[in-house]
Motif scaffolding. Structure first.
Motif, PDB file in Angstrom:
ATOM      1  N   LEU A 119       0.826  -1.199   0.000  1.00  0.00           N
ATOM      2  CA  LEU A 119       0.000   0.000   0.000  1.00  0.00           C
ATOM      3  C   LEU A 119       0.866   1.256   0.000  1.00  0.00           C
ATOM      4  CD1 LEU A 119      -2.840  -1.136   2.410  1.00  0.00           C
ATOM      5  CD2 LEU A 119      -3.163  -0.377   0.059  1.00  0.00           C
ATOM      6  N   GLU A 120       1.964   1.217   0.696  1.00  0.00           N
ATOM      7  CA  GLU A 120       2.917   2.336   0.649  1.00  0.00           C
ATOM      8  C   GLU A 120       3.485   2.478  -0.762  1.00  0.00           C
ATOM      9  OE1 GLU A 120       4.036   4.558   2.831  1.00  0.00           O
ATOM     10  OE2 GLU A 120       3.110   3.890   4.702  1.00  0.00           O
ATOM     11  N   LEU A 121       3.809   1.346  -1.381  1.00  0.00           N
ATOM     12  CA  LEU A 121       4.402   1.361  -2.718  1.00  0.00           C
ATOM     13  C   LEU A 121       3.464   1.990  -3.739  1.00  0.00           C
ATOM     14  CD1 LEU A 121       6.725   0.323  -4.646  1.00  0.00           C
ATOM     15  CD2 LEU A 121       5.298  -1.693  -4.988  1.00  0.00           C
ATOM     16  N   ILE A 122       2.171   1.711  -3.627  1.00  0.00           N
ATOM     17  CA  ILE A 122       1.207   2.220  -4.607  1.00  0.00           C
ATOM     18  C   ILE A 122       0.575   3.542  -4.158  1.00  0.00           C
ATOM     19  CG2 ILE A 122       0.704  -0.077  -5.525  1.00  0.00           C
ATOM     20  CD1 ILE A 122      -1.949   0.027  -3.899  1.00  0.00           C
ATOM     21  N   ALA A 123       1.169   4.159  -3.139  1.00  0.00           N
ATOM     22  CA  ALA A 123       0.730   5.472  -2.651  1.00  0.00           C
ATOM     23  C   ALA A 123      -0.690   5.453  -2.099  1.00  0.00           C
ATOM     24  CB  ALA A 123       0.864   6.525  -3.750  1.00  0.00           C
ATOM     25  N   LEU A 124      -1.050   4.367  -1.375  1.00  0.00           N
ATOM     26  CA  LEU A 124      -2.327   4.280  -0.674  1.00  0.00           C
ATOM     27  C   LEU A 124      -2.110   3.874   0.783  1.00  0.00           C
ATOM     28  CD1 LEU A 124      -4.693   2.515  -3.283  1.00  0.00           C
ATOM     29  CD2 LEU A 124      -4.703   4.924  -2.600  1.00  0.00           C
ATOM     30  N   PRO A 125      -1.216   4.536   1.492  1.00  0.00           N
ATOM     31  CA  PRO A 125      -0.966   4.143   2.889  1.00  0.00           C
ATOM     32  C   PRO A 125      -2.211   4.357   3.743  1.00  0.00           C
ATOM     33  CG  PRO A 125       0.011   6.289   2.447  1.00  0.00           C
ATOM     34  CD  PRO A 125      -0.452   5.745   1.121  1.00  0.00           C
ATOM     35  N   GLY A 126      -2.433   3.418   4.677  1.00  0.00           N
ATOM     36  CA  GLY A 126      -3.542   3.550   5.606  1.00  0.00           C
ATOM     37  C   GLY A 126      -4.904   3.224   5.038  1.00  0.00           C
ATOM     38  N   GLN A 127      -4.960   2.693   3.818  1.00  0.00           N
ATOM     39  CA  GLN A 127      -6.240   2.389   3.183  1.00  0.00           C
ATOM     40  C   GLN A 127      -6.609   0.911   3.268  1.00  0.00           C
ATOM     41  OE1 GLN A 127      -7.997   5.163   1.685  1.00  0.00           O
ATOM     42  NE2 GLN A 127      -6.344   6.124   2.857  1.00  0.00           N
ATOM     43  N   GLY A 128      -5.845   0.132   4.010  1.00  0.00           N
ATOM     44  CA  GLY A 128      -6.012  -1.317   3.993  1.00  0.00           C
ATOM     45  C   GLY A 128      -7.318  -1.830   4.542  1.00  0.00           C
ATOM     46  N   ASP A 129      -7.961  -1.093   5.464  1.00  0.00           N
ATOM     47  CA  ASP A 129      -9.190  -1.594   6.086  1.00  0.00           C
ATOM     48  C   ASP A 129     -10.455  -1.190   5.331  1.00  0.00           C
ATOM     49  OD1 ASP A 129      -8.010  -2.973   8.278  1.00  0.00           O
ATOM     50  OD2 ASP A 129      -7.596  -1.040   9.227  1.00  0.00           O
ATOM     51  N   LYS A 130     -10.302  -0.420   4.270  1.00  0.00           N
ATOM     52  CA  LYS A 130     -11.462  -0.050   3.471  1.00  0.00           C
ATOM     53  C   LYS A 130     -11.955  -1.243   2.658  1.00  0.00           C
ATOM     54  CE  LYS A 130     -10.763   4.925   2.780  1.00  0.00           C
ATOM     55  NZ  LYS A 130     -10.594   5.997   1.763  1.00  0.00           N
TER      56      LYS A 130
END
Length: 369
Positions: A119-130
């Motif tokens: 998620l950090e790599l694809i520039a979506l940090p902190g979005q995992g629980d959506k």
């Protein structure tokens, strides 16, 4: 880790129908390689053969130097992203990303850690629980890429993954996708009918027509030095003039066309010029290569009448009628804040240099040409 992909003398047939013929390509490890062509040209068929969902009728496919004959999709060092993305709607984003790791038996904590890294790599940090439905179209594209990367493939295969997005989001995702590929450094093989995508993102592009690879090269080479009439007419916009060769001057051809004599450069094939005296030929001129002569002495000139003009913000699109031409021609002029200086209906002289025109043997054209 990335791997080379080699297709050697690959033919794919379905009964009497030949979907791909005599394909010989080496895709270097870490390269962003695109197959570009109209629908039905065989590009997705080749992708399926590389992924293992389809066996070639003839020839070999090697990945990392290993012959893939008889090796199924789940055993190949590849991951495939489909057009519809196929994300699981009832799973959280991080669970989608880590699904392949769960299948492999990795523990939950390790899976979550890996998913967060991606998620950090694809520039979506902190979005995992959506959940998936809470993401935008572009975010879903990136999650699909992260899920494919979680399996640590050596080759990532992408089958028109941006086709369902609107224009602005597609343009944004081109940049994102290329940046992700450069960060991870693995081989990307991309399928598209969109020339902008192929030219913008790719290290190398293979242009296909009816199962045949017409030309392989980088974006500049494909656009500026088309090897065939199909490539010239399919990649970007081009004005076409039909004629016959009346002389050869080094790398240039003199062509007697339906709009008068024109001089154009030739694209060499294996070091040889492709045309000779009295051959039927096409001359292609890009809209941006045409200029209003306005008293300047150009080596090539064409008389025309302005049919209409379209203002598109950053440039003007001008459409012109030319006596004896088969169809209306177009020219593109950058909007520099100045008036065009010519009204609709006025007679004008267009000019262009031989270096900005290409002469090619008469041959198949893209649909609509």
């Amino acid at each position: 880790m990335s791997a080379d992909v080699e297709l050697n003398d690959v033919w794919i047939k379905f009964g009497d129908f030949v979907a791909a013929r005599d394909v010989n390509i080496t895709i270097e490890g870490g390269e962003f390689f695109s197959f570009l062509g109209p629908s039905g040209c065989g590009k997705t068929t080749l992708l399926r053969a590389v992924s293992g969902f389809l066996e070639p009728s003839q020839g070999t496919i090697k990945i990392g130097g290993q012959n893939m004959a008889g090796i199924g999709p789940n055993k190949r060092p590849t991951a495939l992203i489909f057009q519809n993305l196929a994300l699981f709607p009832l799973m959280a984003v991080w669970e989608n990303i880590a699904f392949a790791l769960e299948v492999r038996g990795m523990g939950k904590a390790a899976r979550r850690k890996k998913a967060d890294e991606l998620l950090e790599l694809i520039a979506l940090p902190g979005q995992g629980d959506k959940l998936v439905h809470e993401l935008s179209g572009g975010q879903k594209q990136r999650v699909a890429i992260a899920r494919a990367l979680a399996a640590e493939p050596e080759v990532l295969l992408l089958d028109e993954p941006l086709s369902a997005l609107d224009l602005k989001l597609r343009q944004h995702m081109r940049t994102e996708l290329r940046a992700i590929q450069q960060r991870v450094g693995i081989t990307f093989i991309y399928i598209t009918h969109d020339q902008g995508e192929a030219l913008t993102m790719s290290d190398q592009v293979a242009v296909m027509r009816e199962g045949i690879i017409e030309q392989v090269g980088d974006g500049n080479n494909i656009y500026d030095h088309p090897a065939t009439s199909f490539v010239a007419s399919f990649v970007g916009e081009n004005n076409l003039f039909r004629g016959r060769i009346t002389g050869i001057d080094g790398d240039y051809a003199m062509v007697d066309t339906n709009v008068g004599p024109l001089k154009a450069r030739m694209t060499k094939t294996n070091g040889e010029v492709p045309l000779k005296f009295n051959d039927d030929a096409f001359v292609f001129v890009r809209p941006e290569s045409l200029k209003f002569a306005n008293g300047v002495n150009y080596e090539n000139t064409v008389r025309a009448r302005i049919a209409h003009q379209e203002f598109e913000g950053h440039f003007w699109q001008v459409y012109l009628d030319v006596a004896q031409a088969e169809k209306r021609i177009s020219m593109s002029l950058v909007n520099d804040g100045q008036e065009l200086g010519h009204e609709t209906g006025s007679e004008v002289t267009l000019g262009f240099t031989p270096d900005l025109a290409v002469a090619l043997p008469e041959g198949p054209l893209a649909a609509g040409e």
